[in-house]
Design a protein around this motif. Structure first.
Motif, PDB file in Angstrom:
ATOM      1  N   ILE A 135       0.847  -1.192   0.000  1.00  0.00           N
ATOM      2  CA  ILE A 135       0.000   0.000   0.000  1.00  0.00           C
ATOM      3  C   ILE A 135       0.879   1.237   0.000  1.00  0.00           C
ATOM      4  O   ILE A 135       1.645   1.456   0.938  1.00  0.00           O
ATOM      5  CB  ILE A 135      -0.931   0.031   1.230  1.00  0.00           C
ATOM      6  N   GLN A 136       0.807   2.029  -1.046  1.00  0.00           N
ATOM      7  CA  GLN A 136       1.501   3.313  -1.066  1.00  0.00           C
ATOM      8  C   GLN A 136       0.521   4.375  -0.574  1.00  0.00           C
ATOM      9  O   GLN A 136      -0.600   4.468  -1.082  1.00  0.00           O
ATOM     10  CB  GLN A 136       1.984   3.659  -2.469  1.00  0.00           C
ATOM     11  N   ALA A 137       0.939   5.136   0.426  1.00  0.00           N
ATOM     12  CA  ALA A 137       0.012   6.059   1.075  1.00  0.00           C
ATOM     13  C   ALA A 137       0.652   7.414   1.306  1.00  0.00           C
ATOM     14  O   ALA A 137       1.878   7.561   1.284  1.00  0.00           O
ATOM     15  CB  ALA A 137      -0.452   5.474   2.413  1.00  0.00           C
ATOM     16  N   VAL A 138      -0.186   8.391   1.518  1.00  0.00           N
ATOM     17  CA  VAL A 138       0.240   9.738   1.908  1.00  0.00           C
ATOM     18  C   VAL A 138      -0.574  10.154   3.122  1.00  0.00           C
ATOM     19  O   VAL A 138      -1.700   9.697   3.323  1.00  0.00           O
ATOM     20  CB  VAL A 138       0.050  10.763   0.774  1.00  0.00           C
ATOM     21  N   VAL A 156      -2.959   9.396   9.775  1.00  0.00           N
ATOM     22  CA  VAL A 156      -3.894   8.575   9.005  1.00  0.00           C
ATOM     23  C   VAL A 156      -3.534   8.722   7.537  1.00  0.00           C
ATOM     24  O   VAL A 156      -3.254   9.827   7.059  1.00  0.00           O
ATOM     25  CB  VAL A 156      -5.349   9.012   9.251  1.00  0.00           C
ATOM     26  N   GLY A 157      -3.513   7.601   6.836  1.00  0.00           N
ATOM     27  CA  GLY A 157      -3.086   7.621   5.447  1.00  0.00           C
ATOM     28  C   GLY A 157      -4.223   7.517   4.460  1.00  0.00           C
ATOM     29  O   GLY A 157      -5.252   6.896   4.731  1.00  0.00           O
ATOM     30  N   ASP A 158      -4.036   8.148   3.313  1.00  0.00           N
ATOM     31  CA  ASP A 158      -4.898   7.964   2.152  1.00  0.00           C
ATOM     32  C   ASP A 158      -4.107   7.176   1.114  1.00  0.00           C
ATOM     33  O   ASP A 158      -2.921   7.443   0.875  1.00  0.00           O
ATOM     34  CB  ASP A 158      -5.333   9.312   1.564  1.00  0.00           C
ATOM     35  N   ILE A 159      -4.750   6.205   0.501  1.00  0.00           N
ATOM     36  CA  ILE A 159      -4.075   5.339  -0.464  1.00  0.00           C
ATOM     37  C   ILE A 159      -3.880   6.076  -1.785  1.00  0.00           C
ATOM     38  O   ILE A 159      -4.807   6.654  -2.339  1.00  0.00           O
ATOM     39  CB  ILE A 159      -4.898   4.052  -0.693  1.00  0.00           C
TER      40      ILE A 159
END
Length: 309
Positions: A135-138, A156-159
């Motif tokens: 999962i690559q997240a920001v 908290v991450g967004d994909i």
């Protein structure tokens, strides 16, 4: 081995004949199952779910299990004197909450699930969204809540991308990947991501036959507090109607977003079932009636059998 009576033999044979078409239909197909932390609150509950996954594995279904750990994270946070905070059904994750999530998701629940898989002869590997750049997240920027307030969800991450090659390798070798929803950004900052969102993204990338959400609720209900109002099947337009009418609980809102994302991404069937109903996973897959709610892009896609006609 104990002898079966004539009636017991007939029941076993009937069950096998009934299951055979579903085994043929789904053999070598991929299911993504997401189970919340409640499903692993006790050893008995964990064993019940893993036993059903073991049957899927043994008949040739490819299964990926994505797990959460909300109740356990809340319990540990409270023991440490922290007060968990939620906005619109999603957890706010400061540094202390992130430390708790890391301990619970990767250090407690994931390892226990893998151990239980071993007890049922299921070859499994525990990973997180950070492993193999799955999962690559920001980090999520501050956003507006439903109430109109600006909310900073913290770590908290967004994909922003999914690379399922690590899962495909495991599945091709007969393993059941056990995935926690923690991941990291490109700078190595750990991020907590909603497990329903992770499961939906993985299901899309794997072109899964089904996404199954095992929850504490019996499924999606027409009335929030009436279990008798369980909806057997619904489509995206129906979900939108329930949302507009305020008939979805706060905790169900992130799940509905994940369901809509999965359907839009090409997953043909999404099931919402209760982990607490005995053998709910088997009943949902091996019978037309199921136990929970079947969600599709459009009702027109359902077969007459699925509609109970």
């Amino acid at each position: 081995m104990a002898k079966l009576s004539g009636n017991e033999r007939a029941i076993v044979v009937t069950a096998l004949r009934h299951a055979a078409p579903y085994v043929r239909m789904y053999k070598n197909k991929t299911f993504v199952l997401k189970a919340g932390g409640e499903a692993f609150a006790s050893e008995a509950a964990t064993r019940s779910l893993i036993e059903q996954i073991a049957i899927f594995n043994q008949v040739g279904f490819r299964v990926v299990l994505v797990h959460g750990g909300g109740p356990q994270s809340t319990e540990l946070a409270q023991q440490l004197g922290q007060a968990p905070q939620f906005v619109d059904g999603r957890r706010v994750t400061d540094q202390a909450a992130l430390d708790v999530a890391t301990m619970v998701l990767n250090g407690q629940i994931n390892t226990r699930i893998v151990a239980t898989c071993r007890a049922f002869g299921v070859p499994s590997i525990g990973i997180s969204g950070a492993d193999g750049s799955l999962i690559q997240a920001v980090k999520r920027p501050p956003v507006k809540s439903a109430a109109g307030d600006t909310v900073d969800y913290g770590f908290v991450g967004d994909i922003r991308g999914v690379d399922v090659s690590v899962l495909e390798t495991q599945l091709a070798n007969g393993f059941v990947p056990i995935v926690s929803s923690l991941s990291a950004d490109d700078e190595g900052t750990l991020l907590n991501i909603n497990a329903d969102t992770v499961a939906a993204a993985i299901a899309c990338e794997l072109r899964a036959e089904k996404l199954i959400l095992a929850t504490g609720a019996p499924g999606i209900m027409e009335s929030l507090d009436d279990p008798r109002s369980l909806i057997s099947y619904i489509d995206r337009a129906g979900l939108d109607r329930l949302r507009r009418d305020g008939r979805l609980s706060e905790g169900m809102l992130p799940k509905v977003s994940a369901i809509e994302s999965a359907l839009a991404g090409g997953v043909p069937r999404v099931h919402v079932i209760s982990y607490a109903v005995p053998d709910s996973l088997l009943l949902e897959v091996f019978t037309n009636e199921g136990t929970g709610t079947l969600v599709v892009d459009s009702i027109e896609e359902l077969s007459p059998q699925e509609q109970g006609t």
